[in-house]
Design a protein around this motif. Structure first.
Motif, PDB file in Angstrom:
ATOM      1  N   GLN A  13      17.056   0.106  11.397  1.00  0.00           N
ATOM      2  CA  GLN A  13      18.415   1.278  10.237  1.00  0.00           C
ATOM      3  C   GLN A  13      18.589   2.806  11.480  1.00  0.00           C
ATOM      4  O   GLN A  13      17.381   2.702  12.312  1.00  0.00           O
ATOM      5  N   ALA A  14      19.612   2.927  12.022  1.00  0.00           N
ATOM      6  CA  ALA A  14      19.594   4.416  13.008  1.00  0.00           C
ATOM      7  C   ALA A  14      18.730   5.029  12.455  1.00  0.00           C
ATOM      8  O   ALA A  14      18.669   5.595  11.193  1.00  0.00           O
ATOM      9  N   GLY A  15      18.037   5.251  13.373  1.00  0.00           N
ATOM     10  CA  GLY A  15      16.633   7.021  14.008  1.00  0.00           C
ATOM     11  C   GLY A  15      15.355   5.948  14.016  1.00  0.00           C
ATOM     12  O   GLY A  15      14.564   6.880  13.150  1.00  0.00           O
ATOM     13  N   GLY A  16      15.862   4.235  13.422  1.00  0.00           N
ATOM     14  CA  GLY A  16      14.478   3.945  12.827  1.00  0.00           C
ATOM     15  C   GLY A  16      13.051   3.415  14.709  1.00  0.00           C
ATOM     16  O   GLY A  16      14.302   3.977  15.747  1.00  0.00           O
ATOM     17  N   SER A  17      12.519   2.414  14.487  1.00  0.00           N
ATOM     18  CA  SER A  17      12.012   2.477  15.969  1.00  0.00           C
ATOM     19  C   SER A  17      11.607   1.143  16.073  1.00  0.00           C
ATOM     20  O   SER A  17      11.497   0.507  15.289  1.00  0.00           O
ATOM     21  N   LEU A  18      11.529   0.229  16.585  1.00  0.00           N
ATOM     22  CA  LEU A  18      11.074  -1.102  18.028  1.00  0.00           C
ATOM     23  C   LEU A  18      10.211  -0.788  18.967  1.00  0.00           C
ATOM     24  O   LEU A  18      10.309   0.263  19.602  1.00  0.00           O
ATOM     25  N   ARG A  19       8.920  -1.642  18.739  1.00  0.00           N
ATOM     26  CA  ARG A  19       8.533  -1.702  20.285  1.00  0.00           C
ATOM     27  C   ARG A  19       8.662  -3.072  20.959  1.00  0.00           C
ATOM     28  O   ARG A  19       8.095  -4.732  20.247  1.00  0.00           O
ATOM     29  N   LEU A  20       9.753  -3.513  21.891  1.00  0.00           N
ATOM     30  CA  LEU A  20      10.023  -4.288  22.833  1.00  0.00           C
ATOM     31  C   LEU A  20       8.458  -4.999  23.390  1.00  0.00           C
ATOM     32  O   LEU A  20       7.574  -3.944  24.105  1.00  0.00           O
ATOM     33  N   MET A  83      11.185   2.024  21.670  1.00  0.00           N
ATOM     34  CA  MET A  83      11.926   2.655  21.115  1.00  0.00           C
ATOM     35  C   MET A  83      12.202   3.689  20.300  1.00  0.00           C
ATOM     36  O   MET A  83      11.782   3.083  18.660  1.00  0.00           O
ATOM     37  N   ASN A  84      12.352   5.013  20.175  1.00  0.00           N
ATOM     38  CA  ASN A  84      12.619   5.452  18.678  1.00  0.00           C
ATOM     39  C   ASN A  84      14.118   6.279  18.798  1.00  0.00           C
ATOM     40  O   ASN A  84      14.314   6.510  19.783  1.00  0.00           O
ATOM     41  N   ASN A  85      14.234   6.915  17.819  1.00  0.00           N
ATOM     42  CA  ASN A  85      14.993   7.223  18.053  1.00  0.00           C
ATOM     43  C   ASN A  85      16.803   6.080  17.311  1.00  0.00           C
ATOM     44  O   ASN A  85      18.246   7.038  17.787  1.00  0.00           O
ATOM     45  N   LEU A  86      16.793   5.260  17.490  1.00  0.00           N
ATOM     46  CA  LEU A  86      17.327   4.109  17.885  1.00  0.00           C
ATOM     47  C   LEU A  86      18.723   4.325  16.745  1.00  0.00           C
ATOM     48  O   LEU A  86      19.147   5.021  15.762  1.00  0.00           O
ATOM     49  N   LYS A  87      20.016   3.761  18.040  1.00  0.00           N
ATOM     50  CA  LYS A  87      21.204   4.520  17.326  1.00  0.00           C
ATOM     51  C   LYS A  87      22.009   2.723  17.974  1.00  0.00           C
ATOM     52  O   LYS A  87      21.655   2.065  18.004  1.00  0.00           O
ATOM     53  N   PRO A  88      23.600   2.942  16.464  1.00  0.00           N
ATOM     54  CA  PRO A  88      24.282   2.080  16.379  1.00  0.00           C
ATOM     55  C   PRO A  88      24.551   1.197  18.262  1.00  0.00           C
ATOM     56  O   PRO A  88      24.486  -0.005  18.494  1.00  0.00           O
ATOM     57  N   GLU A  89      25.215   2.108  18.875  1.00  0.00           N
ATOM     58  CA  GLU A  89      24.797   1.860  20.407  1.00  0.00           C
ATOM     59  C   GLU A  89      23.853   0.985  21.162  1.00  0.00           C
ATOM     60  O   GLU A  89      24.084   0.752  22.096  1.00  0.00           O
TER      61      GLU A  89
END
Length: 124
Positions: A13-20, A83-89
């Motif tokens: 979801q927007a605002g979430g985080s992932l680590r690649l 990647m923090n504070n992810l956005k739809p874009e």
């Protein structure tokens, strides 16, 4: 033969985080700069971030500054993208790639040895 394998993508979801993560074999990892590049549907590939051979220098495209952090572990031949504070874009397939050179702003066309990519999808 150089192999590049990305992982860590997913749906968030927007605002979430992932680590690649991206693990590289078949070359002298600590003699190569590494980059993360993304491609959204219907758009051209876009350079996101890159890191120099031993990680002392980094570069971020303006749209991810303050939200993404690139790092590397040369003992594990691995580069990461937090990647923090992810956005739809930010939705795109994310690829990592290698380069024998370094400079900022980066010459993205000098990065080669692309992996298969990992899908990042950010829902609003």
């Amino acid at each position: 033969q150089v192999q590049v394998v990305e992982s860590g993508g997913g749906l968030v979801q927007a605002g979430g985080s992932l680590r690649l993560s991206c693990i590289v074999s078949g070359l002298d990892f600590d003699e190569h700069a590494m980059a993360w590049v993304r491609q959204a549907p219907g758009k051209e590939r876009e350079g996101v971030s890159c890191i120099s051979w031993i990680g002392g220098d980094t570069y971020y495209v303006d749209s991810v500054k303050g939200r993404f952090t690139i790092s590397r572990d040369n003992d594990k031949n691995t580069v990461y993208l937090q990647m923090n504070n992810l956005k739809p874009e930010d939705t795109a397939v994310y690829y990592c790639a290698t380069s024998g050179g370094w400079g900022t702003p980066p010459r993205w066309d000098e990065y080669t040895n692309w992996g298969q990519g990992t899908q990042v999808t950010v829902s609003s």
